[in-house]
Scaffold this motif. Structure first.
Motif, mmCIF file in Angstrom:
data_model
loop_
_atom_site.group_PDB
_atom_site.id
_atom_site.type_symbol
_atom_site.label_atom_id
_atom_site.label_comp_id
_atom_site.label_asym_id
_atom_site.label_seq_id
_atom_site.Cartn_x
_atom_site.Cartn_y
_atom_site.Cartn_z
ATOM 1 N N ASN A 181 -27.830 15.186 -0.317
ATOM 2 C CA ASN A 181 -26.466 14.921 0.164
ATOM 3 C C ASN A 181 -25.478 14.809 -0.998
ATOM 4 O OD1 ASN A 181 -27.219 14.934 2.837
ATOM 5 N ND2 ASN A 181 -27.493 12.724 2.939
ATOM 6 N N LYS A 182 -25.917 14.335 -2.132
ATOM 7 C CA LYS A 182 -25.040 14.198 -3.291
ATOM 8 C C LYS A 182 -24.710 15.547 -3.914
ATOM 9 C CE LYS A 182 -25.973 9.551 -4.799
ATOM 10 N NZ LYS A 182 -26.397 8.714 -5.918
ATOM 11 N N GLU A 183 -25.629 16.506 -3.772
ATOM 12 C CA GLU A 183 -25.424 17.833 -4.372
ATOM 13 C C GLU A 183 -24.407 18.654 -3.594
ATOM 14 O OE1 GLU A 183 -29.244 19.641 -4.763
ATOM 15 O OE2 GLU A 183 -29.903 18.229 -6.287
ATOM 16 N N GLU A 184 -24.173 18.326 -2.347
ATOM 17 C CA GLU A 184 -23.255 19.103 -1.514
ATOM 18 C C GLU A 184 -21.821 18.825 -1.839
ATOM 19 O OE1 GLU A 184 -24.391 18.195 2.477
ATOM 20 O OE2 GLU A 184 -26.130 19.484 2.365
ATOM 21 N N CYS A 216 -34.204 8.850 -2.495
ATOM 22 C CA CYS A 216 -35.033 9.767 -1.700
ATOM 23 C C CYS A 216 -34.440 11.181 -1.753
ATOM 24 C CB CYS A 216 -35.145 9.278 -0.260
ATOM 25 S SG CYS A 216 -33.610 9.375 0.689
ATOM 26 N N GLU A 217 -35.229 12.141 -1.381
ATOM 27 C CA GLU A 217 -34.796 13.536 -1.457
ATOM 28 C C GLU A 217 -33.590 13.807 -0.570
ATOM 29 O OE1 GLU A 217 -37.965 16.358 -1.056
ATOM 30 O OE2 GLU A 217 -39.294 15.149 -2.308
ATOM 31 N N ARG A 218 -33.518 13.143 0.581
ATOM 32 C CA ARG A 218 -32.387 13.355 1.498
ATOM 33 C C ARG A 218 -31.083 12.887 0.849
ATOM 34 N NH1 ARG A 218 -32.846 10.051 6.627
ATOM 35 N NH2 ARG A 218 -31.867 8.517 5.304
ATOM 36 N N CYS A 219 -31.081 11.730 0.224
ATOM 37 C CA CYS A 219 -29.874 11.228 -0.430
ATOM 38 C C CYS A 219 -29.502 12.070 -1.631
ATOM 39 C CB CYS A 219 -30.045 9.759 -0.826
ATOM 40 S SG CYS A 219 -30.070 8.630 0.584
ATOM 41 N N LEU A 220 -30.496 12.537 -2.387
ATOM 42 C CA LEU A 220 -30.219 13.428 -3.513
ATOM 43 C C LEU A 220 -29.598 14.736 -3.047
ATOM 44 C CD1 LEU A 220 -33.387 12.913 -5.726
ATOM 45 C CD2 LEU A 220 -31.052 12.211 -6.256
ATOM 46 N N CYS A 280 -35.451 3.616 -1.589
ATOM 47 C CA CYS A 280 -34.195 4.255 -1.951
ATOM 48 C C CYS A 280 -33.060 3.233 -1.832
ATOM 49 C CB CYS A 280 -33.917 5.436 -1.028
ATOM 50 S SG CYS A 280 -32.328 6.236 -1.321
ATOM 51 N N PRO A 281 -32.275 3.054 -2.885
ATOM 52 C CA PRO A 281 -31.181 2.078 -2.820
ATOM 53 C C PRO A 281 -30.032 2.519 -1.920
ATOM 54 C CG PRO A 281 -31.144 3.224 -4.921
ATOM 55 C CD PRO A 281 -32.377 3.674 -4.191
ATOM 56 N N GLU A 282 -29.931 3.814 -1.633
ATOM 57 C CA GLU A 282 -28.845 4.331 -0.791
ATOM 58 C C GLU A 282 -29.101 4.072 0.697
ATOM 59 O OE1 GLU A 282 -25.929 5.889 -1.751
ATOM 60 O OE2 GLU A 282 -26.492 5.346 -3.797
ATOM 61 N N CYS A 283 -30.303 4.438 1.179
ATOM 62 C CA CYS A 283 -30.564 4.365 2.619
ATOM 63 C C CYS A 283 -31.679 3.388 2.997
ATOM 64 C CB CYS A 283 -30.898 5.750 3.167
ATOM 65 S SG CYS A 283 -32.466 6.428 2.574
#
Length: 44
Positions: A41-44, A35-39, A17-20
């Motif tokens: 977090n972006k939806e919130e 990754c699913e966690r970063c995705l 994941c390029p974010e984390c």
């Protein structure tokens, strides 16, 4: 000498994941770049 297709795919590096920087568990037909966690977090 050419590498067999099986060996080629076996030696590919894991997707990160390029974010984390977490390794992404890939699934067939998945084109996720984060990754699913970063995705999530972006939806919130």
């Amino acid at each position: 000498m050419l590498q067999s297709p099986v060996e080629f795919f076996r030696t590919l590096p894991k997707k990160v994941c390029p974010e984390c920087g977490e390794h992404i568990q890939e699934q067939a037909e998945s084109y996720l770049f984060e990754c699913e966690r970063c995705l999530a977090n972006k939806e919130e």
